[in-house]
Design a protein around this motif. Structure first.
Motif, PDB file in Angstrom:
ATOM      1  N   ARG A   1      31.074 -58.841  34.474  1.00  0.00           N
ATOM      2  CA  ARG A   1      30.997 -60.301  34.313  1.00  0.00           C
ATOM      3  C   ARG A   1      30.300 -60.929  35.526  1.00  0.00           C
ATOM      4  NH1 ARG A   1      33.238 -64.011  31.030  1.00  0.00           N
ATOM      5  NH2 ARG A   1      34.439 -62.419  29.956  1.00  0.00           N
ATOM      6  N   ALA A   2      30.686 -60.502  36.725  1.00  0.00           N
ATOM      7  CA  ALA A   2      30.086 -61.054  37.949  1.00  0.00           C
ATOM      8  C   ALA A   2      28.582 -60.760  38.015  1.00  0.00           C
ATOM      9  CB  ALA A   2      30.801 -60.496  39.180  1.00  0.00           C
ATOM     10  N   ALA A   3      28.184 -59.593  37.523  1.00  0.00           N
ATOM     11  CA  ALA A   3      26.769 -59.206  37.546  1.00  0.00           C
ATOM     12  C   ALA A   3      25.978 -59.783  36.371  1.00  0.00           C
ATOM     13  CB  ALA A   3      26.653 -57.682  37.540  1.00  0.00           C
ATOM     14  N   GLY A   4      26.688 -60.302  35.362  1.00  0.00           N
ATOM     15  CA  GLY A   4      26.022 -60.827  34.182  1.00  0.00           C
ATOM     16  C   GLY A   4      25.534 -59.752  33.233  1.00  0.00           C
ATOM     17  N   THR A   5      26.148 -58.572  33.307  1.00  0.00           N
ATOM     18  CA  THR A   5      25.725 -57.458  32.454  1.00  0.00           C
ATOM     19  C   THR A   5      26.749 -57.081  31.390  1.00  0.00           C
ATOM     20  OG1 THR A   5      26.623 -55.858  34.024  1.00  0.00           O
ATOM     21  CG2 THR A   5      24.280 -56.442  34.252  1.00  0.00           C
ATOM     22  N   ARG A   6      27.955 -57.640  31.488  1.00  0.00           N
ATOM     23  CA  ARG A   6      29.001 -57.305  30.509  1.00  0.00           C
ATOM     24  C   ARG A   6      30.020 -58.439  30.490  1.00  0.00           C
ATOM     25  NH1 ARG A   6      30.744 -52.524  28.264  1.00  0.00           N
ATOM     26  NH2 ARG A   6      32.873 -52.550  27.509  1.00  0.00           N
ATOM     27  N   TYR A   7      30.234 -58.970  29.307  1.00  0.00           N
ATOM     28  CA  TYR A   7      31.206 -60.045  29.135  1.00  0.00           C
ATOM     29  C   TYR A   7      32.267 -59.535  28.170  1.00  0.00           C
ATOM     30  CZ  TYR A   7      27.590 -62.746  31.381  1.00  0.00           C
ATOM     31  OH  TYR A   7      26.650 -63.201  32.278  1.00  0.00           O
TER      32      TYR A   7
ATOM     33  N   TYR B   1      25.022 -56.807  28.062  1.00  0.00           N
ATOM     34  CA  TYR B   1      23.752 -57.513  28.240  1.00  0.00           C
ATOM     35  C   TYR B   1      22.995 -56.802  29.348  1.00  0.00           C
ATOM     36  CZ  TYR B   1      21.138 -61.912  27.745  1.00  0.00           C
ATOM     37  OH  TYR B   1      20.199 -62.869  27.460  1.00  0.00           O
ATOM     38  N   PRO B   2      22.297 -55.720  29.028  1.00  0.00           N
ATOM     39  CA  PRO B   2      21.742 -54.868  30.074  1.00  0.00           C
ATOM     40  C   PRO B   2      20.713 -55.541  30.970  1.00  0.00           C
ATOM     41  CG  PRO B   2      20.989 -54.155  27.917  1.00  0.00           C
ATOM     42  CD  PRO B   2      21.991 -55.240  27.700  1.00  0.00           C
ATOM     43  N   THR B   3      19.984 -56.520  30.468  1.00  0.00           N
ATOM     44  CA  THR B   3      18.991 -57.207  31.279  1.00  0.00           C
ATOM     45  C   THR B   3      19.244 -58.704  31.197  1.00  0.00           C
ATOM     46  OG1 THR B   3      17.384 -55.508  30.693  1.00  0.00           O
ATOM     47  CG2 THR B   3      16.515 -57.517  31.688  1.00  0.00           C
ATOM     48  N   PRO B   4      19.886 -59.283  32.206  1.00  0.00           N
ATOM     49  CA  PRO B   4      20.080 -60.723  32.149  1.00  0.00           C
ATOM     50  C   PRO B   4      18.744 -61.435  31.895  1.00  0.00           C
ATOM     51  CG  PRO B   4      21.358 -59.798  33.936  1.00  0.00           C
ATOM     52  CD  PRO B   4      20.483 -58.686  33.398  1.00  0.00           C
TER      53      PRO B   4
END
Length: 170
Positions: A46-52, A70-73
């Protein structure tokens, strides 16, 4: 649905006692240490924006997990993943959770470029095929085995602005 919390560890351990769930997931959760690791991975994603990843609750009971991978924000594609705790299977929990996540994902990320969400599963998981269809993810193609999954797979997809098929009764 809500983000996972550290307090979810006992419910995770209980859910992962199910052999079917363990068969189709990659990260083991058999004790408090593994549960803490799993929860940390969700928080880091979540912090990296790759998995919610979201806990799906029925009252206070954890009944499922649904996640946007979400592998590529800012990229055009993402993947939805999920599992349902054994006692909640057959109640329509997974299709509703996937539908809710899909609506949230497109509302949140379409302006940034998200155009397609894939739902992938192995061919020996017909329940996931049914979930995909009920959630408006039509079958697109057969995929070759991809480690760590040893069998061919299915790719189902939803595109931005696609309306799901009307849901059939459960």
């Amino acid at each position: 649905m809500r983000p996972f919390e550290d307090a979810d560890a006992p419910a995770l351990i209980e859910a992962y006692r199910d052999a079917t769930l363990r068969r189709f997931t990659r990260t083991p959760v058999g004790d408090a240490e593994e549960a803490a690791h799993w929860l940390r991975l969700q928080e880091e994603g979540r912090a990296a924006g790759t998995r919610y990843s979201f806990a799906v609750l029925d009252g206070a009971e954890l009944v499922a997990n649904v996640a946007l991978k979400y592998p590529t924000p800012g990229g055009e594609t993402a993947e939805v993943g999920y599992w349902t705790a054994a006692p909640a299977r057959g109640r329509g929990v997974a299709p509703r959770a996937v539908e809710a996540l899909t609506a949230w994902a497109f509302a949140t990320f379409a302006e940034g470029g998200l155009r397609r969400i894939d739902l992938l599963h192995q061919v020996d998981n017909p329940a996931s095929c049914r979930v995909a269809e009920k959630a408006g993810y039509p079958f697109v193609e057969l995929l070759p085995p991809f480690p760590p999954f040893p069998l061919d797979g299915h790719r189902h997809s939803r595109k931005w602005l696609d309306e799901p098929e009307p849901r059939r009764s459960e």
